[in-house]
Enzyme design. Structure first.
Site, PDB file in Angstrom:
ATOM      1  N   LYS A 116      52.520  -4.189 -19.336  1.00 24.00           N
ATOM      2  CA  LYS A 116      51.997  -4.051 -20.689  1.00 24.00           C
ATOM      3  C   LYS A 116      52.850  -3.132 -21.564  1.00 24.00           C
ATOM      4  O   LYS A 116      53.002  -3.385 -22.764  1.00 24.00           O
ATOM      5  CB  LYS A 116      50.560  -3.537 -20.632  1.00 24.00           C
ATOM      6  CG  LYS A 116      49.568  -4.556 -20.108  1.00 24.00           C
ATOM      7  CD  LYS A 116      48.163  -4.006 -20.123  1.00 24.00           C
ATOM      8  CE  LYS A 116      47.135  -5.057 -19.748  1.00 24.00           C
ATOM      9  NZ  LYS A 116      47.318  -5.571 -18.399  1.00 24.00           N
ATOM     10  N   GLU A 200      45.683   3.505 -25.847  1.00 25.15           N
ATOM     11  CA  GLU A 200      45.541   2.809 -27.117  1.00 25.15           C
ATOM     12  C   GLU A 200      44.326   3.318 -27.875  1.00 25.15           C
ATOM     13  O   GLU A 200      43.378   3.836 -27.282  1.00 25.15           O
ATOM     14  CB  GLU A 200      45.374   1.299 -26.896  1.00 25.15           C
ATOM     15  CG  GLU A 200      46.610   0.610 -26.380  1.00 25.15           C
ATOM     16  CD  GLU A 200      46.391  -0.872 -26.164  1.00 25.15           C
ATOM     17  OE1 GLU A 200      47.392  -1.588 -26.032  1.00 25.15           O
ATOM     18  OE2 GLU A 200      45.215  -1.312 -26.127  1.00 25.15           O
ATOM     19  N   HIS A 235      34.704  -6.717 -18.964  1.00 25.48           N
ATOM     20  CA  HIS A 235      36.073  -7.168 -19.250  1.00 25.48           C
ATOM     21  C   HIS A 235      36.392  -8.543 -18.652  1.00 25.48           C
ATOM     22  O   HIS A 235      37.553  -8.963 -18.684  1.00 25.48           O
ATOM     23  CB  HIS A 235      37.114  -6.143 -18.775  1.00 25.48           C
ATOM     24  CG  HIS A 235      36.902  -4.772 -19.330  1.00 25.48           C
ATOM     25  ND1 HIS A 235      37.082  -4.469 -20.660  1.00 25.48           N
ATOM     26  CD2 HIS A 235      36.506  -3.613 -18.736  1.00 25.48           C
ATOM     27  CE1 HIS A 235      36.818  -3.186 -20.869  1.00 25.48           C
ATOM     28  NE2 HIS A 235      36.458  -2.645 -19.724  1.00 25.48           N
ATOM     29  N   GLU A 293      48.533  -8.535 -24.834  1.00 28.84           N
ATOM     30  CA  GLU A 293      49.353  -8.929 -23.702  1.00 28.84           C
ATOM     31  C   GLU A 293      49.604 -10.425 -23.743  1.00 28.84           C
ATOM     32  O   GLU A 293      48.996 -11.158 -24.541  1.00 28.84           O
ATOM     33  CB  GLU A 293      48.673  -8.558 -22.379  1.00 28.84           C
ATOM     34  CG  GLU A 293      47.331  -9.246 -22.153  1.00 28.84           C
ATOM     35  CD  GLU A 293      46.660  -8.780 -20.878  1.00 28.84           C
ATOM     36  OE1 GLU A 293      47.350  -8.266 -19.987  1.00 28.84           O
ATOM     37  OE2 GLU A 293      45.433  -8.950 -20.770  1.00 28.84           O
ATOM     38  N   ASN A 295      49.726 -13.872 -21.184  1.00 32.12           N
ATOM     39  CA  ASN A 295      49.501 -14.485 -19.874  1.00 32.12           C
ATOM     40  C   ASN A 295      50.476 -15.646 -19.735  1.00 32.12           C
ATOM     41  O   ASN A 295      50.405 -16.619 -20.499  1.00 32.12           O
ATOM     42  CB  ASN A 295      48.057 -14.976 -19.744  1.00 32.12           C
ATOM     43  CG  ASN A 295      47.089 -13.817 -19.596  1.00 32.12           C
ATOM     44  OD1 ASN A 295      47.227 -13.002 -18.688  1.00 32.12           O
ATOM     45  ND2 ASN A 295      46.134 -13.733 -20.490  1.00 32.12           N
ATOM     46  N   ARG A 297      51.004 -18.332 -18.045  1.00 28.91           N
ATOM     47  CA  ARG A 297      50.470 -19.414 -17.205  1.00 28.91           C
ATOM     48  C   ARG A 297      49.449 -20.181 -18.010  1.00 28.91           C
ATOM     49  O   ARG A 297      49.155 -19.835 -19.158  1.00 28.91           O
ATOM     50  CB  ARG A 297      49.790 -18.828 -15.968  1.00 28.91           C
ATOM     51  CG  ARG A 297      48.741 -17.774 -16.316  1.00 28.91           C
ATOM     52  CD  ARG A 297      47.916 -17.347 -15.136  1.00 28.91           C
ATOM     53  NE  ARG A 297      47.125 -16.154 -15.402  1.00 28.91           N
ATOM     54  CZ  ARG A 297      45.980 -16.126 -16.057  1.00 28.91           C
ATOM     55  NH1 ARG A 297      45.480 -17.243 -16.554  1.00 28.91           N
ATOM     56  NH2 ARG A 297      45.305 -14.998 -16.238  1.00 28.91           N
TER      57      ARG A 297
END
Length: 654
Positions: A116, A200, A235, A293, A295, A297
């Site tokens: 990240k 953050e 999450h 972020e 991903n 895939r």
């Protein structure tokens, strides 16, 4: 075009890939562990290879076994699905080094977005807006505490190698920072082998917005619009939809444009998702959405994008991996309607969402409208404790958001699973929330709502459905009558002779219910007047829910995603287990706690014969008519099975 494809995955995503590959004329090879020897993805593929024991770290996560299986079967390419090795750059490189086609982004792109902190720096350089915060090599706790003060509380500590909420802590003030930091680092080290964190600014009213991007080896990159994944529990995504509610054209252009720049910055090829966090306190605005972020895939929630664009993203992956250009240009892609997806898991909300494993003795999913069910299991299959407990992804499409939600709610209502516990009732409750219906979303909505989302209280309709089933079974056996429920809650029968009262002791989801059905012959058609726990008036709005039962056995009622089990102990006249031929049988498994008669003893109708303890309740079995005890098989303390003959009464005068 690729001619043969090995799927390095299992479950619903493996089945999903196999379906598209077969349509494209591509031979498919599945891999499986011991636990998956009879799995649906194994049965669906053209060929299957065993790769090891049930634990994933001895099978699906062993790259060398995957590559060996590809070589053994002559596979030309490997598709990793999602999870497992899908974002492992070293495995991707090993596939390429073995002379096979990797259906995914280049290893360097995976590495660039894998951490990240590095990804965030790369995005800043590419002009992609990022969340205010600290990214740096100095991981000294005192230094990190000072950075948190500069940012301003509340802040979010995030593991740079994290995912799925692991290594993530919200900190509200300076007093709690040190403990939260230590906890996040321990968790990150255990989960990812890396305890480096970034800090953050905590976003108030956060919404999770993500953009589907696609690149090819010819330098083309497009987006396929956005998804909203704000409904999360700890999450973890629960419900996803596309497009994002409240997204205007200007904001969509800004966020999707930023996603394309992000993909271009790493020379991206294949399917990827750029995830953003938005401050939704004043609605979605271009200046309040920041990169989180990428991903690298295919995502679990990719079907909602497919539904609104009319594109098959797995087909896109296979074409891009084969060296073709993207199937569509940006100006050829558009949004059609609305799509929403819910993740049906084998877990029990009543026990804190603990996984529920076992055999799917009953599994059915049906609904009206434009619906889609993505699953890796069928009725009779096992839910294994070794892997993610997803049963299916339930997807609905409509012209409007309300139509899509209604179709998904209907699909969940038509989803029946037994005896494995599921979160279907929880999902249905989410869809009915006024905040969700009005699109007042943020990632904390589920957490704030509390226990109401997991309430499994029995409705009148569910109780009446079970009573209807049992009374119909009871009446058909005795009188060959038909049954129907009237709006008042009375059960009506067309009979040709009178009946006696029927009384019940019911264990419903572990709770005791008393009920009675009294014949009412004041009308032309016989009716049962019902009393349940002292009530004789009931609320039934939309009719009775789906019911399944076994003769003289448990009855299961499926309502709004919940599965209720009813076990009946029945009193005919005034005693459970009585019969017209004098055979008194045990109405359910239990323990004999009292025997009130002896063989040869004369009894009068209504005399207590035996007391049975079952379902934490006592059940008195009584004489159905005057007579003599001709046979006695009950002994105090004895355990008996359902249907066991306890007493035989011979009628007086015989």
């Amino acid at each position: 075009m690729i001619q043969s494809l090995l799927i390095a995955n299992r479950g619903e995503i493996a089945c999903r890939i196999i379906r598209t590959a077969r349509r494209m004329g591509i031979r498919t090879i599945a891999v499986y562990s011991d636990a998956d020897a009879k799995a649906l993805h194994v049965r669906s593929a053209d060929e299957a290879v065993h790769i090891g024991p049930s634990p994933a770290n001895e099978s699906y996560l062993v790259g060398a076994k995957i590559i060996a299986a590809a070589r053994e079967t002559g596979a030309e390419a490997i598709h990793p699905g999602y999870g497992f090795l899908s974002e492992n750059a070293d495995f991707a490189q090993s596939v390429i080094d073995a002379g096979l086609i990797w259906v995914g982004p280049k290893p360097d792109s995976i590495r660039a977005m894998g951490l990240k902190d590095a990804a965030k720096k790369l995005m800043e350089a590419a002009g992609v807006p990022t969340t205010p915060g600290y990214i740096g090599d100095n991981q000294d706790p005192d230094h990190l505490a000072k950075e948190a003060e500069k940012i301003g509380y509340p802040v979010l500590i995030k593991a740079v190698a994290g995912g799925g909420g692991k290594g993530m802590r919200k900190v509200d003030d300076a007093a709690g920072f040190a403990d939260s930091l230590a906890s996040a680092q321990r968790e990150a080290k255990a989960a990812f082998g890396n305890d480096i964190v970034l800090i953050e600014k905590w976003i108030e009213s956060p919404r999770h917005i993500e953009v589907q991007v696609f690149g090819d080896s010819h330098g083309n990159v497009v987006h396929l619009f956005e998804r909203d994944c704000s409904l999360q529990r700890r999450h973890q995504k629960v419900i996803e939809e596309a497009p994002a509610p409240g997204m205007d054209a200007e904001t969509r252009e800004a966020v999707c444009g930023a996603a394309v720049r992000a993909a271009q910055a790493v020379n991206y090829e294949g399917a990827g998702t750029i995830e953003f966090i938005a401050d939704g306190s004043e609605g979605l605005r271009a200046d309040r959405i920041w990169f989180m972020e990428m991903n690298t895939r295919l995502q679990v929630e990719h079907p909602v994008t497919e539904e609104i664009t009319g594109q098959d993203l797995v087909e896109w992956q296979l074409r891009v991996a084969s060296g073709e250009t993207l199937p569509k240009r940006q100006d050829e892609l558009s949004i059609d309607g609305w799509a929403i997806e819910a993740r049906l898991y084998a877990e029990d909300p009543a026990t804190g969402f603990l996984p529920s494993t076992g055999r799917l003795e009953h599994f059915e999913a049906a609904g009206d409208g434009d619906i889609r069910v993505e699953t890796g299991v069928e009725e009779g299959d096992e839910i294994s404790p070794h892997y993610d407990p997803m049963i299916a992804k339930l997807i609905a499409h409509g012209e409007t958001r309300d139509e899509a939600i209604d179709a998904l709610a209907d699909l969940i209502e038509g989803t029946e699973v037994w005896p494995v516990k599921t979160n279907a009732g929880f999902l249905h409750a989410l869809l009915e929330m006024k905040e969700f219906r009005s699109a007042k979303l943020d990632t904390g909505l589920i957490g704030r709502t509390g226990d109401s989302l997991t309430d499994k209280s029995l409705s009148d309709a569910a109780i009446l459905a079970a009573m209807s089933w049992r009374l119909e079974e009871f009446t058909d056996a005795e009188f060959e009558g038909d049954i129907a429920i009237s709006p008042t809650g009375l059960f009506g029968f067309r009979l040709n002779r009178s009946t006696e009262p029927a009384r019940f002791k019911i264990a419903a989801d572990g709770n005791a219910i008393s009920a009675s059905a009294q014949p009412n012959n004041r009308t032309d058609n016989w009716k049962w007047d019902l009393t349940i726990d002292g009530r004789s008036e009931f609320e039934v709005v939309d009719g009775l829910p789906s019911t399944h039962g076994v003769e003289n056995g448990p009855i299961r009622v499926f309502e709004n995603g919940h599965a209720h089990e009813f076990i009946f102990g029945m009193t005919r006249g005034s005693g459970a287990g009585a019969a017209s031929d004098g055979a008194i049988v045990s109405p359910m498994p239990g323990k004999i706690i009292a025997v009130e008669v002896a063989e040869g003893q004369k009894v009068t109708k209504g005399d207590r014969l035996v007391t049975l303890e079952a379902m934490k309740m006592e059940h008195s079995l009584v004489a159905p008519f005057d007579g003599t005890v001709a046979e006695l098989n009950a002994r105090p303390g004895g355990q008996v099975s359902e249907g066991t003959l306890l007493v035989q009464i011979e009628a007086a005068g015989e």
